[in-house]
Write an enzyme that holds these catalytic residues in place. Structure first.
Site, mmCIF file in Angstrom:
data_model
loop_
_atom_site.group_PDB
_atom_site.id
_atom_site.type_symbol
_atom_site.label_atom_id
_atom_site.label_comp_id
_atom_site.label_asym_id
_atom_site.label_seq_id
_atom_site.Cartn_x
_atom_site.Cartn_y
_atom_site.Cartn_z
ATOM 1 N N ASN A 151 0.902 -1.168 0.000
ATOM 2 C CA ASN A 151 0.000 0.000 0.000
ATOM 3 C C ASN A 151 0.930 1.204 0.000
ATOM 4 O O ASN A 151 1.285 1.740 1.040
ATOM 5 C CB ASN A 151 -0.919 -0.030 1.227
ATOM 6 C CG ASN A 151 -1.918 -1.169 1.141
ATOM 7 O OD1 ASN A 151 -2.372 -1.508 0.047
ATOM 8 N ND2 ASN A 151 -2.210 -1.793 2.256
ATOM 9 N N GLU A 168 -7.956 -3.102 -3.490
ATOM 10 C CA GLU A 168 -8.198 -2.514 -2.171
ATOM 11 C C GLU A 168 -7.959 -1.000 -2.167
ATOM 12 O O GLU A 168 -7.337 -0.446 -1.272
ATOM 13 C CB GLU A 168 -7.316 -3.201 -1.104
ATOM 14 C CG GLU A 168 -7.665 -4.671 -0.947
ATOM 15 C CD GLU A 168 -6.936 -5.346 0.209
ATOM 16 O OE1 GLU A 168 -5.857 -4.877 0.593
ATOM 17 O OE2 GLU A 168 -7.474 -6.339 0.723
ATOM 18 N N ARG A 226 -14.724 -14.150 -5.425
ATOM 19 C CA ARG A 226 -13.423 -13.438 -5.396
ATOM 20 C C ARG A 226 -12.267 -14.386 -5.718
ATOM 21 O O ARG A 226 -11.242 -13.973 -6.270
ATOM 22 C CB ARG A 226 -13.251 -12.816 -4.008
ATOM 23 C CG ARG A 226 -11.911 -12.175 -3.798
ATOM 24 C CD ARG A 226 -11.908 -11.347 -2.522
ATOM 25 N NE ARG A 226 -10.636 -11.442 -1.843
ATOM 26 C CZ ARG A 226 -10.400 -10.878 -0.671
ATOM 27 N NH1 ARG A 226 -11.349 -10.200 -0.049
ATOM 28 N NH2 ARG A 226 -9.215 -10.998 -0.093
ATOM 29 N N LYS A 243 0.052 -14.723 -4.475
ATOM 30 C CA LYS A 243 0.010 -15.325 -3.146
ATOM 31 C C LYS A 243 -0.131 -16.837 -3.258
ATOM 32 O O LYS A 243 -0.584 -17.336 -4.295
ATOM 33 C CB LYS A 243 -1.167 -14.748 -2.342
ATOM 34 C CG LYS A 243 -0.967 -13.268 -1.983
ATOM 35 C CD LYS A 243 -2.046 -12.750 -1.036
ATOM 36 C CE LYS A 243 -1.803 -11.298 -0.664
ATOM 37 N NZ LYS A 243 -2.815 -10.762 0.282
ATOM 38 N N ASP A 303 -6.460 -15.095 0.530
ATOM 39 C CA ASP A 303 -5.653 -14.078 1.204
ATOM 40 C C ASP A 303 -4.922 -14.608 2.430
ATOM 41 O O ASP A 303 -5.287 -14.308 3.552
ATOM 42 C CB ASP A 303 -6.577 -12.923 1.628
ATOM 43 C CG ASP A 303 -5.792 -11.745 2.161
ATOM 44 O OD1 ASP A 303 -6.399 -10.833 2.723
ATOM 45 O OD2 ASP A 303 -4.556 -11.777 2.026
ATOM 46 N N GLU A 322 -0.553 -12.680 9.907
ATOM 47 C CA GLU A 322 -1.733 -11.796 9.909
ATOM 48 C C GLU A 322 -2.982 -12.542 10.363
ATOM 49 O O GLU A 322 -3.797 -12.005 11.103
ATOM 50 C CB GLU A 322 -1.954 -11.239 8.512
ATOM 51 C CG GLU A 322 -3.232 -10.459 8.389
ATOM 52 C CD GLU A 322 -3.458 -9.902 7.005
ATOM 53 O OE1 GLU A 322 -2.573 -10.039 6.133
ATOM 54 O OE2 GLU A 322 -4.535 -9.319 6.785
HETATM 55 O O1 GCW Z 1 -4.233 -9.577 3.660
HETATM 56 C C1 GCW Z 1 -4.614 -8.354 3.171
HETATM 57 C C2 GCW Z 1 -4.288 -7.439 4.313
HETATM 58 C C3 GCW Z 1 -3.837 -6.065 3.913
HETATM 59 C C4 GCW Z 1 -2.790 -6.188 2.824
HETATM 60 C C5 GCW Z 1 -3.416 -6.902 1.625
HETATM 61 C C6 GCW Z 1 -2.401 -7.113 0.501
HETATM 62 C C7 GCW Z 1 -0.915 -4.742 2.442
HETATM 63 O O2 GCW Z 1 -5.387 -7.368 5.173
HETATM 64 O O3 GCW Z 1 -3.332 -5.423 5.064
HETATM 65 O O4 GCW Z 1 -2.339 -4.903 2.436
HETATM 66 O O5 GCW Z 1 -3.863 -8.190 1.997
HETATM 67 O O6 GCW Z 1 -1.864 -8.216 0.437
HETATM 68 O O7 GCW Z 1 -2.176 -6.185 -0.266
#
Ligand code: GCW
Length: 712
Positions: A218, A299, A344, A368, A373, A401
């Site tokens: 971000n 996002e 998604r 990823k 996520d 996370e």
């Molecule tokens: O897992 C989500 C997180 C965000 C993160 C986003 C991403 C850096 O909640 O905090 O932002 O993925 O991977 O871009």
């Protein structure tokens, strides 16, 4: 001061130092180099390692020799034989290596050879960088008390770019990491180089990490301003001798935000010129700048789609400007729209397979491990194997996370190995994710792997004393994805806690079982994204407010007729994005592994599981088993009282006690909530929820570290 008081003061100071030197605060990580207690082993090493023959012409070579001295003096003391044999260290450019006539042709620029030559021991490589990696590998060999007599290790990395991604902000907050502030002290740079920057670089180099992305995905365009490029230069100059290149995240709207343009359209000539000038400028500060990681149109991050362009237009704009400098673009596939067009799970595959072949050769899609996520467990992302013409950077999350932050003990290598060993069947059986990422399936030149760091400026770097195992494991797997989770756990444990076999056995057992334990006690049987919203610490299966794919109900779909997300052809058909061989196995609840069951299937509460239990009972029993295994971790750790230094033992004990409370809370909250749909009794054998559902739903955690919503 009266002379006696001075003596007493000095004595007290020395005692304090003595006590402190055994009080392990974790700062040294796995590079502790404590004296080898087993005298026979130490003697065998001293007999094989006489004086070091090496020439420190480059900074890297000097770092290698300094590390070797630090390691050998720590492990073996300084009284090493002055007689032959010797430890010969260097490249064929140095006489004492050249005369050995070693075959280093398979090692490339980073690989190394550890071997015996007559009575001598040899650390050889084609470059000083390879020698540094060889020195760390050699010291790891001694730290783990591995035998020297038949030493023969030739090792070269399978993936070229092995990077940490720091989701660190310029304000020194860190997104999704709880461990204090960012280690990058931006305001003090470039005037002051924190000594710990060198220890960070040593730790990374010791496991072969050769790149670091200094800023959050971000992104903040400010880091591209000259004032910050000076700071970036200072870090890059510090890290370079350790073989670590510096990368940054590029905010796609930077031409507007700091360039004064009124557009960031990747096809606009002024924008193209701006990025070319900016990138040329960056290279005047950092001649070996690695390139950019970009999060775009995700996002709320800006991107090319705002101008009717696509990801290839955006990535190629930057790639063409970086190419002359040997820079790369890692363009993230973590994209999903604000309007929910489809499950998604499907969006990244839909968007990026359509672009395969359109990207410049120095672009890699950073993907990823899974399609949602960084959940506690995800099936491998269907994009792996689906873009023959486009390489992928595998993005793993080292910071926990969704796995209890730096509070819960979770060794992640087993999860990462699950992804790496997953077969995409892209070119028949054996087309594993690991072989997609290392370029061998599609002959991709550009190969990269990234780990979202779990590092902050706490004294022990990772908060939880055991979490450093994940920084270590990421580096070891990035270098060689064939290494087992067990070997990595054994190495790290011996280097971090010593070589007492019973202690090593207990700790490695705790590490190796911890990931499955956390999955079973939070999101078992393929359940996913049922965490508390926002900070993501703890349960929130009832969360149903706001955009659907940010809720929990969107994912578990619990109702009176069952639970789970139907992603088969009868549901969203996300499964259809995988190869036929994968679809064949996962389309049926009878043949899919239970660990992915509710990821792809919506099943009745009375569905009969392979175990013979109904789904409802299996869910309850699995949660209970997970909680019981957290309790067992605590009991096992308690057995190490006295075997592990008090400081680290006490901290892990406190953390495991809290983890047990958290696990019970997670189980109770989820089962109390799901029971409102199943309407079925809890099995006799489980500890039913202590409180009514309302208690769990009303529970609030405030100021959870790492929560981006609380960082500014
Ligand atoms: O897992 C989500 C997180 C965000 C993160 C986003 C991403 C850096 O909640 O905090 O932002 O993925 O991977 O871009």
């Amino acid at each position: 001061m009266h002379k006696y008081r001075l003596i007493l003061a000095l004595l007290a100071a020395s005692l304090c130092y003595t006590t402190l030197s055994y009080a392990e605060d974790g700062y040294r990580l796995w590079l502790r180099y404590e004296p080898i207690e087993n005298e026979a082993i130490a003697a065998s090493y001293r007999d094989a390692i006489g004086p070091v023959f090496a020439e420190a012409k480059s900074k890297t070579a000097k770092i290698a020799i300094d590390e070797l001295d630090r390691g050998l003096n720590g492990l073996l003391g300084t009284n090493r034989s002055s007689l032959p044999p010797h430890l010969l260290v260097g490249t064929p450019q140095t006489a004492h290596i050249k005369e050995l006539g070693l075959d280093l042709s398979e090692l490339g620029d980073e690989g190394y050879l550890l071997t015996r030559h007559g009575d001598n021991t040899v650390i050889a490589a084609n470059t000083d960088q390879g020698v540094l990696y060889g020195v760390f590998a050699f010291l790891r060999h001694l730290q783990t008390q591995s035998p020297l007599q038949d030493l023969q290790v030739a090792s070269a990395p399978k993936i070229d770019h092995r990077l940490l991604n720091h989701w660190d902000n310029l304000t020194r907050t860190i997104e999704r990491t709880m461990v204090g502030a960012s280690i990058f002290n931006w305001f003090d740079l470039p005037y002051y180089i924190e000594p710990y920057y060198h220890d960070y670089a040593r730790a990374c180099a010791s496991v072969g990490i050769n790149g670091t992305v200094l800023t959050n995905v971000n992104a903040n365009a400010t880091v591209l301003r000259p004032q910050f490029l000076e700071k970036v230069k200072a870090l890059a100059d510090t890290f370079r001798p350790y073989g670590i290149r510096v990368y940054l995240t590029a905010r796609f709207s930077a031409p507007v935000e700091i360039g004064g343009l009124d557009t960031a359209d990747p096809l606009d000539p002024a924008v193209i010129k701006w990025w070319n000038d900016k990138i040329d400028e960056i290279y005047t500060y950092v001649p070996d700048f690695g390139g950019f990681v970009v999060k775009a149109n995700s996002e709320g991050q800006p991107g090319p789609q705002a101008y009717g362009r696509d990801h290839a237009d955006g990535a190629n704009l930057l790639a063409r400007a970086l190419a002359p400098h040997d820079g790369i673009v890692m363009w993230r596939a973590f994209v999903y729209d604000f309007e929910i067009k489809e499950d998604r799970h499907k969006q990244a595959y839909t968007e990026f397979t359509a672009l395969d072949g359109r990207f410049e050769p120095n672009v890699s899609i950073q993907t990823k491990n899974g399609a949602i996520d960084f959940m506690p467990r995800e099936p491998f992302h269907p994009l792996f194997g689906a873009t023959p013409d486009t390489p992928h950077t595998l993005e793993l999350q080292i910071t926990q996370e969704y796995l209890g932050g730096d509070i819960h003990l979770v060794y992640l290598a087993p999860m990462w190995k699950e992804t790496l060993e997953s077969d995409t069947f892209a070119k028949g059986a054996g087309s594993t994710v690991a072989k997609i990422v290392d370029g061998s399936v599609f002959d991709h030149e550009l190969t990269a792997i990234a780990g979202v760091a779990n590092i902050g400026n706490e004294r022990n770097w990772t908060g939880h004393p055991m979490a450093a195992s994940n920084w270590y494991a990421f580096g070891r797997l990035a270098w060689d994805h064939q290494i087992s989770s067990e070997q990595i756990a054994d190495e790290w444990t011996r280097m971090t806690f010593g070589n007492d076999d019973s202690t090593v056995a207990i700790i490695t057992k705790i590490l190796l079982g911890s990931h499955q334990t956390v999955v079973d006690s939070s999101m078992p049987l393929g359940l996913h994204h049922i965490m508390y919203p926002g900070h993501h610490y703890g349960p929130g299966p009832w969360h149903d407010q706001g955009r659907p794919d940010w809720t929990s109900t969107y994912y578990h779909k619990a109702s009176s007729d069952g639970i789970g997300f139907d992603r088969t052809e009868n549901g969203s058909d996300a499964l259809g994005q995988y190869a036929p061989e994968v679809v064949e196995k996962w389309r049926s609840p009878e043949t899919i592994e239970d660990k992915f069951l509710l990821w792809f299937h919506h099943l009745d509460w009375d569905y009969k599981m392979k175990s013979g239990n109904t789904l409802w009972n299996e869910l309850c029993l699995t949660y209970q088993d997970g909680v019981d295994r957290v309790a067992e971790m605590g009991k096992q750790w308690a057995n190490l009282q006295g075997a592990v230094d008090d400081q680290r033992h006490a901290r892990v004990t406190a953390l495991l006690n809290r983890q047990l409370e958290d696990a019970k809370f997670y189980m109770d909250a989820c089962l109390a909530y799901f029971q409102t749909f199943s309407q079925r009794p809890f099995p006799e054998s489980i500890d039913a929820p202590e409180y009514p559902l309302e208690y769990y739903k009303s529970f609030e955690l405030y100021h959870v570290p790492g929560h981006p919503g609380e960082q500014w």
